[in-house]
Enzyme design. Structure first.
Site, PDB file in Angstrom:
ATOM      1  CG  ASP A   1      46.992  44.609  56.268  1.00  0.00           C
ATOM      2  OD1 ASP A   1      47.188  45.527  57.079  1.00  0.00           O
ATOM      3  OD2 ASP A   1      46.136  44.661  55.349  1.00  0.00           O
TER       4      ASP A   1
ATOM      5  CD  GLU B   1      42.239  51.539  50.770  1.00  0.00           C
ATOM      6  OE1 GLU B   1      42.910  51.027  51.693  1.00  0.00           O
ATOM      7  OE2 GLU B   1      41.297  50.945  50.200  1.00  0.00           O
TER       8      GLU B   1
ATOM      9  CG  ASP C   1      42.883  43.749  55.853  1.00  0.00           C
ATOM     10  OD1 ASP C   1      43.080  44.252  54.741  1.00  0.00           O
ATOM     11  OD2 ASP C   1      42.359  44.382  56.798  1.00  0.00           O
TER      12      ASP C   1
ATOM     13  CD  GLU D   1      42.527  49.049  57.585  1.00  0.00           C
ATOM     14  OE1 GLU D   1      41.468  49.456  58.117  1.00  0.00           O
ATOM     15  OE2 GLU D   1      42.541  48.229  56.649  1.00  0.00           O
TER      16      GLU D   1
ATOM     17  CE  LYS E   1      48.265  47.762  54.884  1.00  0.00           C
ATOM     18  NZ  LYS E   1      46.922  48.048  55.442  1.00  0.00           N
TER      19      LYS E   1
HETATM   20  O1  KIV Z   1      44.857  44.644  52.481  1.00  0.00           O
HETATM   21  C1  KIV Z   1      45.277  45.301  51.504  1.00  0.00           C
HETATM   22  O2  KIV Z   1      45.349  44.817  50.370  1.00  0.00           O
HETATM   23  C2  KIV Z   1      45.680  46.683  51.733  1.00  0.00           C
HETATM   24  C3  KIV Z   1      45.998  47.513  50.529  1.00  0.00           C
HETATM   25  C4  KIV Z   1      44.754  48.242  50.160  1.00  0.00           C
HETATM   26  C5  KIV Z   1      47.131  48.423  50.735  1.00  0.00           C
HETATM   27  O3  KIV Z   1      45.709  47.134  52.840  1.00  0.00           O
END
Ligand code: KIV
Length: 280
Positions: free
Chosen positions: A84, A183, A45, A116, A114
Site C-alpha cells: 500500500d 471502501e 498503511d 488511493e 495499491k
Molecule cells: O490500509 C489498509 O488496511 C487498507 C484497507 C482498508 C483496504 O487500505
C-alpha cells in the site's frame, strides 16, 4: 495451495468465486494468513493506526512501509502480495511515485501496489502501469486525503457523489488496474460498480455485492480495544482477551515461583557444577 496471480484474481470474478483480502504487517501473521489460503495479503498503511499506534495513516513513511512489507514477504508463499503506497509517496510527483512503486516491487518483493484515489491518480497510475507494475485502485473513503470534518464517513450516499465514484472506477479500469478496493459506500452503489467493471472489486464496508471482501486483520481478530469499531467490522476472535489471559497467567506464575520448572531449565553434570561451587 497454488500461487495466486493477477490472472487468478480476475478468473475468480469471471467464475463468481469470492475473493478474500486481509492485511498483514509482520512475518508471523503473514504466515498464518497465507497458510489459511487467503487470496491477497495487503501490507496496508493501516499499519499506522494498528501496529504503530499512530493517529493517522498519513503518518507512516515509505521506509516504514518497506520494512513491514519485507517482513511480510518472508511469510508469504502463495497469496498475492500488495504494498500500500503511503501518503505523499505518490501524490507529490509522478516520477517519485514510480520510483516508490518500484521500491515496493524490487526491495520488498511485492506483486503489486495499491493507490488511493486523489486528483492526479490517473496520471500516476498510468505511469506505474507503463512500467509493468500491477496496480490495485482504492476509491470511496480514502483516508490519506479525506478531510477530517467530512471525509471519514460513508461516501456516495447522494447521486452526484455516487456518479463521481462510478466515473473514477471506470477511469481506473480503463487505465488497466487489476482490481479495485471500494471502501465505505452504500451496498447498492458498490453493486452497480461491480457489475460495470470487468476487473474485480474488493469491498470493505461496501456490502455483499462486491467480487471480494477485505478486512483489517487486527480488527477481525479483536486485537485492539478501546477504539470505535466501524459497523462493517465483524470480530471473528477475541485475541485481545486471549493474550491478556496468557500474559496474566505468566505474571502470576513467575510471581509465585511456579515458572520456570525443571522441565524449562538446562542442566549440567554434577561434577562440573561442584567445581564452580568450590571455586566461587
Ligand atoms: O490500509 C489498509 O488496511 C487498507 C484497507 C482498508 C483496504 O487500505
Amino acid at each position: 495451495m497454488n500461487k495466486v496471480t493477477i490472472e487468478t484474481i480476475i478468473e475468480k470474478k469471471r467464475h463468481k468465486i469470492p475473493i478474500t483480502l486481509l492485511t498483514a504487517y509482520s512475518f508471523p501473521l503473514a504466515s498464518i494468513i497465507d497458510n489459511s489460503g487467503i487470496d491477497i495479503i495487503l501490507v496496508g498503511d493501516s499499519v499506522a493506526n494498528t501496529e504503530l499506534g499512530l493517529e493517522s495513516t498519513r503518518s507512516v513513511t515509505m521506509c516504514e512501509m518497506l520494512h513491514h512489507a519485507k517482513a511480510v514477504r518472508r511469510g508469504v508463499r502463495n497469496a498475492l502480495l500488495v504494498g500500500d503506497m503511503p501518503y505523499e509517496s505518490y501524490q507529490l510527483d509522478v516520477s517519485d511515485a514510480l520510483n516508490n512503486a518500484k521500491r515496493f516491487m524490487g526491495e520488498a518483493g511485492c506483486d503489486a501496489v495499491k493507490l488511493e484515489w486523489f486528483q492526479k491518480c490517473p496520471e500516476v497510475t498510468e505511469s506505474i502501469l507503463k512500467a509493468g507494475i500491477p496496480v490495485m485502485g482504492h476509491i470511496g473513503l480514502t483516508p490519506q486525503t479525506a478531510d477530517k470534518a467530512d471525509g471519514f464517513k460513508v461516501q456516495g450516499k447522494d447521486a452526484e457523489r455516487a456518479s463521481q465514484l462510478i466515473e473514477q472506477a471506470l477511469l481506473m479500469e480503463g487505465l488497466g488496474i487489476f482490481s479495485l478496493v471500494i471502501e465505505c459506500v452504500p451496498d447498492i452503489l458498490a453493486g452497480i460498480i461491480t457489475k460495470k467493471l470487468k476487473v474485480p472489486t474488493i469491498g470493505i464496508g461496501a456490502g455483499r455485492d462486491c467480487d471480494g471482501q477485505a478486512l483489517v486483520t487486527y480488527d477481525m481478530l479483536g486485537l485492539i480495544k478501546g477504539r470505535k469499531k466501524p459497523k462493517f467490522v465483524k470480530e471473528y476472535a477475541d485475541i485481545y482477551s486471549e493474550i491478556k489471559k496468557a500474559v496474566g497467567m505468566y505474571k502470576e506464575e513467575v510471581e509465585h515461583n511456579l515458572f520456570p520448572l525443571r522441565e524449562h531449565s538446562y542442566s549440567m553434570k554434577e561434577e562440573e557444577a561442584q567445581k564452580i561451587i568450590d571455586n566461587f
